[in-house]
Design a protein around this motif. Structure first.
Motif, PDB file in Angstrom:
ATOM      1  N   SER A  27       0.818  -1.208   0.000  1.00  0.00           N
ATOM      2  CA  SER A  27       0.000   0.000   0.000  1.00  0.00           C
ATOM      3  C   SER A  27       0.855   1.264   0.000  1.00  0.00           C
ATOM      4  O   SER A  27       2.047   1.208   0.312  1.00  0.00           O
ATOM      5  N   GLY A  29       0.873   3.499   2.232  1.00  0.00           N
ATOM      6  CA  GLY A  29       1.377   3.697   3.600  1.00  0.00           C
ATOM      7  C   GLY A  29       2.610   2.857   3.883  1.00  0.00           C
ATOM      8  O   GLY A  29       3.485   3.245   4.658  1.00  0.00           O
ATOM      9  N   GLU A  44      12.295  -6.917   6.200  1.00  0.00           N
ATOM     10  CA  GLU A  44      11.504  -7.284   7.377  1.00  0.00           C
ATOM     11  C   GLU A  44      10.022  -6.992   7.148  1.00  0.00           C
ATOM     12  O   GLU A  44       9.161  -7.809   7.468  1.00  0.00           O
ATOM     13  N   HIS A  49       4.117  -8.324   4.058  1.00  0.00           N
ATOM     14  CA  HIS A  49       3.320  -7.523   3.113  1.00  0.00           C
ATOM     15  C   HIS A  49       3.481  -7.958   1.656  1.00  0.00           C
ATOM     16  O   HIS A  49       2.638  -7.620   0.819  1.00  0.00           O
ATOM     17  N   ALA A 130       1.936 -16.601  11.347  1.00  0.00           N
ATOM     18  CA  ALA A 130       3.193 -16.097  10.780  1.00  0.00           C
ATOM     19  C   ALA A 130       3.139 -14.569  10.635  1.00  0.00           C
ATOM     20  O   ALA A 130       4.153 -13.900  10.805  1.00  0.00           O
ATOM     21  N   CYS A 131       1.977 -14.027  10.318  1.00  0.00           N
ATOM     22  CA  CYS A 131       1.867 -12.581  10.107  1.00  0.00           C
ATOM     23  C   CYS A 131       0.930 -11.883  11.100  1.00  0.00           C
ATOM     24  O   CYS A 131       0.965 -10.660  11.209  1.00  0.00           O
ATOM     25  N   HIS A 132       0.071 -12.622  11.784  1.00  0.00           N
ATOM     26  CA  HIS A 132      -0.916 -11.981  12.664  1.00  0.00           C
ATOM     27  C   HIS A 132      -0.646 -12.200  14.149  1.00  0.00           C
ATOM     28  O   HIS A 132      -1.502 -11.891  14.977  1.00  0.00           O
ATOM     29  N   TYR A 216      -6.278  -5.417  16.924  1.00  0.00           N
ATOM     30  CA  TYR A 216      -5.033  -4.687  16.723  1.00  0.00           C
ATOM     31  C   TYR A 216      -5.066  -3.331  17.439  1.00  0.00           C
ATOM     32  O   TYR A 216      -6.108  -2.882  17.889  1.00  0.00           O
ATOM     33  N   TYR A 293      -2.689   5.033  12.632  1.00  0.00           N
ATOM     34  CA  TYR A 293      -1.864   5.493  11.504  1.00  0.00           C
ATOM     35  C   TYR A 293      -2.077   6.989  11.279  1.00  0.00           C
ATOM     36  O   TYR A 293      -1.135   7.742  11.069  1.00  0.00           O
ATOM     37  N   TYR A 298       1.346   8.515  10.541  1.00  0.00           N
ATOM     38  CA  TYR A 298       1.402   9.413   9.385  1.00  0.00           C
ATOM     39  C   TYR A 298       1.577  10.872   9.824  1.00  0.00           C
ATOM     40  O   TYR A 298       2.226  11.658   9.123  1.00  0.00           O
TER      41      TYR A 298
END
Ligand code: HEC
Ligand code: HEC
Ligand code: HEC
Ligand code: HEC
Ligand code: HEC
Length: 344
Positions: A27, A29, A44, A49, A130-132, A216, A293, A298
């Motif tokens: 994305s 971001g 990393e 992503h 693995a990602c969450h 999250y 964000y 941001y």
């Protein structure tokens, strides 16, 4: 490895995946930040992503040409968390047990792409971990920033046999709808609105979320109640709110938890508003999926990045998107019960 080529024979999977955030993981971001990172730090982020080695190569090649910010130059990297990242290892296809037969292991016959290997690992929450799920040694006040699999493990939904896949990929659909989808969030919650002569009450219970709501640290969810005048207009200054959020901050060296009011499965949050001289009130639940964000990540990057550069432009675009994802649920009006106790 291009998702479009898998889609020639798996069109339903391609269509579902294309509408998911997994397809949008490369994305503005993310890329706005990668442009300022070293190759090592970039890798990393790409692990979650855009996980294929070929995706890292495509992005680094685009970066070398000064075009790392352009989706058409990013090549395969732009596909984000795509088919190959989950299903391909050493040119072989891996998938869940064969539909219909439940067969696992090598399934060849005269199928395209030399068949596939069926594995029950695709149906396990470990596949998503693995990602969450961040490791326990990265805990902040006992809980890692992403702790979804651990939250799920201690949920009544897990005890009843519901998994990440059964809720987020029903009938193996590649939808992965979560807090960015109003209907998914609404389906996980049960609102309750009630009133007596003194006050109105708006409560929300987590009844269908198999982890903390939200899981999250980035979303912010707000219960609202406001009094209405005779013309049905909100009365200035009468609003009451309650925030559901895990608030964290980074002091430059470490993360700290400020508060955690997220709802575990079965828990309820509520607001109460006193009628005073009003006869009607309005209540609603406001969901801001990308609040952290916008307010922190941001906001800081917009101050620090060189104005007018590609990274600053991407972050500005990402920040605009965080405003377009805000929505409201359960908006209702309620009247003050009459003295006899009847609800008008
Ligand atoms: C020429 C058509 C074709 C193309 C292109 C194709 N597939 Fe397949 N794929 C099939 C067929 C047919 C099956 C077998 C379905 C069965 O028997 O269960 C299959 C099976 C699979 C399975 C296993 C399904 C299961 O039951 O576990 C996976 C995973 C898979 N393909 C992924 C991919 C990916 C990823 C790509 C792109 C890199 C791809 N396929 C490209 C036709 C194709
Ligand atoms: C290779 C890493 C990876 C794997 C494996 C993975 N995800 Fe994700 N997932 C991500 C990333 C990264 C995002 C956020 C994408 C974005 O918005 O940029 C995401 C987003 C999501 C969302 C959308 C959340 C929202 O905010 O609405 C859901 C739901 C989700 N994943 C569920 C799953 C489930 C269930 C599994 C296991 C079957 C899984 N994911 C496996 C990396 C992964
Ligand atoms: C362990 C996996 C993982 C790693 C490593 C990771 N992310 Fe993410 N990222 C996620 C997931 C999962 C989400 C979606 C969160 C959710 O909705 O639950 C996400 C969301 C995001 C988002 C907001 C959605 C979007 O795409 O605009 C940004 C920006 C982001 N990550 C940037 C980064 C950057 C920069 C790095 C490297 C410093 C990084 N991430 C490393 C898993 C990861
Ligand atoms: C984030 C990881 C992830 C990505 C990305 C992903 N898949 Fe899957 N896929 C899975 C999981 C997990 C299952 C098994 C779900 C289950 O059994 O409940 C699955 C199942 C399948 C199956 C078996 C389907 C069936 O109906 O029996 C096929 C075929 C498939 N995927 C193809 C694709 C294609 C094509 C893409 C890209 C357009 C893709 N997948 C992207 C994780 C992924
Ligand atoms: C009983 C159904 C159910 C189960 C099981 C479940 N989820 Fe969810 N999930 C939801 C609902 C409903 C939402 C939307 C509300 C919310 O954000 O919590 C959601 C939201 C999410 C989000 C959006 C981000 C956020 O901050 O909430 C992610 C990421 C996610 N789930 C991943 C997972 C993973 C990974 C698993 C397995 C460990 C899992 N979910 C298990 C129902 C479920």
């Amino acid at each position: 490895m291009d998702p479009q080529s898998c889609g020639a024979c798996h069109p339903d999977k391609l269509a579902e995946w294309s509408g998911s955030l997994h397809a949008k993981a490369f994305s503005p971001g993310l890329v706005g930040q990668l442009l300022t990172f070293s190759r090592e730090d970039t890798q990393e982020c790409l692990n979650c992503h855009a996980p294929l080695a070929e995706q890292a190569a495509a992005f680094e090649a685009a970066r070398k040409k000064g075009k790392g910010h352009l989706p058409e130059a990013q090549g395969l990297a732009a596909a984000g968390n795509s088919c190959g990242g989950c299903h391909l290892r050493g040119h072989q296809r891996f998938g869940p047990p064969q539909r219909g037969t439940g067969a696992v292991g090598r399934i060849a016959g005269d199928l395209p792409h030399g068949g596939f290997t069926g594995s029950t690992s695709f149906q396990s929450p470990e596949f998503c971990a693995a990602c969450h799920q961040f490791p326990a040694d990265q805990a902040i006040n006992g809980k890692p920033l992403e702790n979804t699999v651990e939250e799920w493990r201690s949920s009544p939904q897990a005890a009843a046999g519901q998994t990440c896949q059964s809720c987020h990929m029903p009938d193996r659909k590649h939808l992965w709808r979560g807090i960015h989808d109003p209907a998914t969030t609404a389906a996980g919650l049960t609102p309750r609105i009630s009133a007596d002569r003194d006050k109105a009450r708006f409560a929300v219970t987590s009844t269908g979320v198999g982890h903390a709501f939200p899981t999250y640290v980035t979303p912010k969810v707000i219960l609202h109640a406001i009094l209405l005048d005779e013309a049905g207009k909100p009365k200035q200054g009468s609003e009451v709110t309650y925030v559901i959020q895990r608030r964290v901050e980074h002091d430059g060296a470490d993360w700290h938890e400020i508060s955690d009011t997220r709802l575990l499965p079965g828990q309820t949050a509520s607001v109460e508003i006193t009628w005073k001289d009003a006869e009607r009130a309005r209540v609603w639940l406001e969901v801001r999926p990308d609040e952290f964000y916008h307010a922190v990540t941001y906001a800081q990057l917009r101050r620090d990045l060189p104005q007018g550069g590609a990274a600053a432009r991407l972050i500005a675009e990402a920040d605009t998107r965080t405003r377009s994802t805000v929505y409201s649920l359960f908006t209702s009006e309620i009247g003050r019960p009459t003295a006899s106790g009847d609800h008008p």
